[in-house]
Design an enzyme around this catalytic site. Structure first.
Site, short mmCIF file in Angstrom:
data_model
loop_
_atom_site.label_atom_id
_atom_site.label_comp_id
_atom_site.label_asym_id
_atom_site.label_seq_id
_atom_site.Cartn_x
_atom_site.Cartn_y
_atom_site.Cartn_z
N GLY A 1 -50.63 -60.76 11.62
CA GLY A 1 -50.31 -60.50 13.02
C GLY A 1 -48.95 -59.84 13.22
N GLU B 1 -43.51 -72.47 9.45
CA GLU B 1 -44.68 -72.06 10.21
C GLU B 1 -45.19 -73.15 11.16
OE1 GLU B 1 -45.21 -69.18 10.61
OE2 GLU B 1 -44.44 -68.16 8.83
N GLU C 1 -42.58 -64.94 16.59
CA GLU C 1 -41.70 -64.22 15.66
C GLU C 1 -40.25 -64.34 16.11
OE1 GLU C 1 -43.24 -63.57 13.09
OE2 GLU C 1 -45.27 -63.55 13.89
N1 TRP Z 1 -44.46 -65.06 8.58
C1 TRP Z 1 -45.48 -64.37 9.31
C2 TRP Z 1 -45.69 -65.19 10.58
O1 TRP Z 1 -46.25 -66.21 10.58
C3 TRP Z 1 -46.78 -64.26 8.57
C4 TRP Z 1 -46.98 -63.00 7.82
C5 TRP Z 1 -46.90 -61.77 8.32
C6 TRP Z 1 -47.38 -62.84 6.49
N2 TRP Z 1 -47.23 -60.85 7.35
C7 TRP Z 1 -47.52 -61.48 6.24
C8 TRP Z 1 -47.66 -63.71 5.49
C9 TRP Z 1 -47.92 -60.97 5.01
C10 TRP Z 1 -48.05 -63.21 4.25
C11 TRP Z 1 -48.17 -61.87 4.04
O2 TRP Z 1 -45.23 -64.86 11.60
ZN ZN Z 2 -44.81 -67.55 11.53
#
Ligand code: TRP
Ligand code: ZN
Length: 880
Positions: A268, A327, A305
């Site tokens: 996302g 998370e 985010e």
């Molecule tokens: N940290 C991101 C979120 O939860 C998740 C995420 C975005 C992600 N792109 C990714 C996790 C690619 C693994 C790989 O907001």
């Molecule tokens: Zn996150």
């Protein structure tokens, strides 16, 4: 099974890093086919590290061009290059030294979308979890925090925009039509939060004054010409910033905050420090192209985010086992934000529906894992509903157990004590326990063990003694029972309800700790007695869904009836209604719709709710929503025949539509809006109610005309796609339906993100032939194997949103799907592996389908698979 190399990583084997990196200087010489990345690492050898300790730098698919240590070339015998990185030996005898590398990359060939890749001619990075090692050689683990200085060079025409984390400190022209920019991020950060974007985009800007009076520049970058569609995201960003100050006392910490929307993205969005990168479907919105759900998703993900800046970035994770630390907590924060922006009960119901639809089956199947896993083969496969959504529920339970004040004290201590740290779940829980003097030992079971606990509740009223007893048993379903798992601390928020719906009091209670309307279950079995209860009550338990548990057996029929009419807790009222609906639907699946009991009673209840103007329209819409086929299947549990489930649900909708036709029609007509479109929650609620009603009425004899009219009259995407869905589901072959589908395609032919809705809708037509249309659509100009949004819209929707076609008795769809996933795996393992989780519940199917699904999965194991995909396939096939 032929798979890429890989070993299991275990939490128990965590060791602090032998070397850390104080500073990283990066220079990117951007080129689509051959970019060069130069890195200068200031390496620190901590006091405890022996002199002769080798330095390991992760690297994945990098071509090493040059390397030196403190400016000197390295002798052959002091360097080992392996497929997973570099080992350097005989390093300088100093506390810090410099390692410089240069590597070559090919962004345009990066189809995994991890590391540095091309998207629409732009350059973009994705580093979480382990993508930074695809950019440069580096100890790519989250407990190494460094200060980054980044110089980007690129073609001035091609990539006028050169962005990275932090503040821009320099920029200028270079020879040959090139230019450069230098970015400095003063906040030490783990490598997974690094980001770069270089390209040509439009921008909208705004400012935000923080609570201490600092001005922050806000910039959102989107495709040229789509700037107006970023306005809602900007508004959501400002509201998020204000909310985090007011609710959590958290202020933003850089002078600039940027969001870049890209069209090729694996997930996302990503919380890179000061430079969030978003899947464009979670940024762009206007009334014509975005549904109310799209607006709500944008608001939630922008907030999520942004909130990571404190929960994730300033306080990060020591290792990837702690993923839920950032998370789960950040999901909890974004849930609370959305609840405050919209209707709290409606938001809560939506959360629980999602939890039950995604997390409960995960927790009950072959991919079950603790919220904090103990081991993994591939970390990408642990960005799951369990880590995110159940992780959030655990934080919510903490807030219930400790109360608002205690919870806030714990959060404040966490922010204060761990700012700048790479922390663990133990660190997090210790803050709550110390700030409130609460023993949370038993609560930690929630983090360590997989599986959804079940609460069985039996009640009894003694009219003479005026006592009401509740016999409560908690169990974890046997399939996922793990050694060491004991009873959990389950907060049960409750109320006692009298025969006329009135709240009943009690004078005292024994057998459990009860305070502030919450009953604390801690034992495997507990008998709780309420004294001084004047009338026979019904127990309304788990109000607001105070704990992520199941209730088997579910509420007795008469109790569910009473709660569905009278519970003052809106969540439990909805839940009681949903229980009744599910019961009627499972009944109808077994005995046919004509053999199902309680349908007329159900219809009467739904009519009352549909017309009750004291209830919010959005709430009424949720109450009127018939549980989906997957939910009915889950309720039945084993030997599922998806055709029977579908027939029962369709039959139920028709019966209800006929029995409630007058009321539904009346409400449908009465809620026709007479104000200009706004995406606000109130209007969205009215549209949701009308949409659900149309979904019923479409099955009536005059339904085709009604849905056709609605399609023609739609002035916003919610109404338009709602009407189209009603047409397609109730009358898939009618000329009016085909015309509307063609109109939609033509209207949005240049809008891939909008056409994703069109792909999904066609993929979910509930009949066996849909497999053929999906096959055809994979060859359509509107589909691409390279774009994760397209793949999810077509193949994801087919596999998870169309039980009838996906589970064709001949097994053709399983074979098609497994072939498609294998094809995708060659390009994008992360997206392929996630798609494959759609097959995790194959064991619950009736024997014929079970064998065919298993066969299709087994056929994959003789092919070459990525580590991501083979991990999912092997766990899915493993004997539970
Ligand atoms: N940290 C991101 C979120 O939860 C998740 C995420 C975005 C992600 N792109 C990714 C996790 C690619 C693994 C790989 O907001
Ligand atoms: Zn996150």
């Amino acid at each position: 099974m032929r798979t890429e190399i890989g070993t299991e990583v275990r939490l128990s084997e965590y060791k602090p890093p032998e070397y850390t990196i104080d500073a990283v200087d990066l220079t990117f010489e951007l080129d689509h086919e051959a970019s060069v990345v130069r890195a200068k690492l200031t390496v620190r050898r901590p006091a405890g590290t022996p002199l002769n300790t080798p330095l390991f730098l992760d690297g994945d698919s990098l071509t090493l061009v040059s390397i030196n240590v403190n400016g000197d070339l390295i002798d052959e015998e002091n360097i080992t290059i392996s497929p997973t990185g570099l080992i350097l030996r005989n390093l300088p005898d100093a506390e810090t030294f410099i390692v410089e590398t240069a590597v070559r990359l090919e962004p345009s060939a990066n189809t995994q979308l991890m590391g540095l890749y091309a998207t629409n001619g732009n350059f973009c990075t994705q580093c979480e979890a382990e993508g930074f090692r695809r950019i440069t050689f580096f100890p790519d683990r989250p407990d190494i925090l460094s200060v980054y200085n980044v110089r980007i060079e690129g073609d001035a025409k091609d990539v006028p925009l050169l962005l990275s984390n932090g503040n821009k400190v320099d920029h200028g022209a270079l020879d040959g039509g090139r230019h450069f920019a230098v970015w400095h991020d003063p906040h030490p950060k783990p490598s997974y939060l690094f980001a770069l974007f270089a390209g040509n985009l439009g921008m909208i800007e705004d400012t935000f004054k923080t609570m201490s009076g600092r001005d922050v520049r806000l910039e959102i970058y989107v495709e040229h010409g789509k700037e107006a569609r970023a306005a809602y995201a900007m508004d959501a960003l400002k509201r998020s910033m204000t909310w985090d100050e007011e609710r959590f006392g958290r202020e933003y910490d850089l002078d600039i905050f940027m969001i870049v929307a890209v069209s090729d993205f694996n997930m996302g969005a990503m919380e890179n420090k000061g430079l969030n990168i978003f899947n464009d479907k979670y940024v762009l919105a206007d009334p014509v192209t975005a549904t109310d759900q799209d607006y709500a998703n944008i608001e939630a993900i922008i907030a999520h985010e942004y909130f990571h800046n404190w929960t994730g970035n300033r306080i990060t994770c020591r290792d990837w086992f702690q993923l839920c630390l950032k998370e789960g907590l950040t999901v909890y924060r974004d849930h609370e934000f959305s609840a405050d922006m919209r209707s709290r009960p409606v938001k809560r119901i939506a959360e629980v529906r999602a939890l039950r639809a995604h997390q409960f089956p995960e927790d009950a199947g072959p991919l079950a894992h603790p919220v904090r896993p103990k081991s993994y083969m591939e970390i990408n496969n642990f960005y799951t509903a369990t880590v995110y959504e159940k992780g959030s529920e655990l934080v919510r339970m903490l807030s219930i157990i400790l109360g608002a004040t205690g919870f806030k004290a714990g959060m404040d201590l966490y922010f204060h004590r761990h700012d700048g740290d790479a922390a663990t779940i133990e660190d997090f829980l210790a803050c709550f326990s110390e700030a409130t003097g609460t023993d949370l030992t038993q609560f930690t079971n929630w983090y360590h063990y997989a599986g959804t606990p079940n609460l069985a509740v039996e009640t009894d009223y003694d009219a003479n003694a005026k006592t009401f007893t509740a016999d409560i048993t908690q169990t974890v379903r046997s399939g996922v029972k793990q050694p060491g798992d004991g009873p959990r601390h389950i907060p049960v928020v409750f109320g006692l309800i009298g025969p006329d719906g009135e709240a009943l009091d009690y004078t005292s209670v024994d057998g459990a700790e009860v305070k502030d309307g919450c009953l604390h279950v801690r034992d495997a079995r507990q008998t709780v007695t309420f004294h001084g209860v004047e009338r026979e009550p019904v127990l309304s338990a788990l109000r607001g869904f105070s704990a992520p548990v199941t209730r088997i057996p579910s509420l007795p029929h008469d109790e569910a009836q009473l709660l569905a009419r009278h519970d003052s807790d809106p969540f439990n009222r909805w839940d009681a209604l949903n229980t009744l609906l599910l019961r009627a639907l499972t009944d109808a699946t077994k005995n046919g719709i004509n053999g199902a009991t309680g349908v007329s009673e159900m219809a009467a209840l739904l009519e009352t709710i549909a017309a009750d103007e004291t209830l919010e329209p959005a709430y009424r819409a949720l109450c009127l929503t018939v549980p989906g086929e997957a939910e009915i299947a889950r309720e039945i549990g084993t030997n599922i025949d998806p055709d029977a489930v579908h027939a029962a649900r369709r039959g139920m909708i028709k019966v209800l539509a006929n029995q409630c036709a007058d009321v539904f029609n009346k409400v449908y007509t009465a809620t026709k809006p007479d104000v200009p479109f706004s995406p606000d929650a109130a209007q969205a609620g009215s549209r949701a109610l009308r949409g659900v009603l149309l979904g019923y009425l479409a099955y009536r004899p005059d339904g085709l005309a009604l849905a056709q009219d609605a399609y023609g009259a739609a002035d916003n995407m919610t109404d338009r796609i709602g009407a189209l869905t009603a047409l397609v589901h109730a009358n898939p072959d009618a000329q009016a339906t085909l015309d509307a589908l063609a109109d939609f395609q033509n209207r949005f032919r240049r809008e891939p993100v909008v056409l994703d809705k069109w792909l999904s809708l066609q993929a979910t037509v509930p009949r066996h032939e849909t497999l053929d249309s999906v096959r055809q659509l994979t060859r359509s100009q509107h589909f691409s194997w390279d774009n994760p949004n397209r793949v999810r819209a077509l193949l994801g929707a087919f596999a998870t949103g169309n039980p009838v076609a996906f589970n064709r008795a001949d097994g053709e769809a399983y074979r098609f799907f497994c072939d498609a996933v294998a094809r995708l795996d060659a390009k994008n393992p992360q997206v392929a592996a996630r798609l494959m989780t759609a097959m995790r519940s194959w064991r619950e199917l009736e024997p014929g389908r079970r064998e065919r699904a298993k066969g299709a999965l087994q056929a994959l194991t003789s092919k070459r698979m990525s580590r991501d995909l083979s991990d999912i396939v092997s766990r899915t096939l493993d004997v539970a």
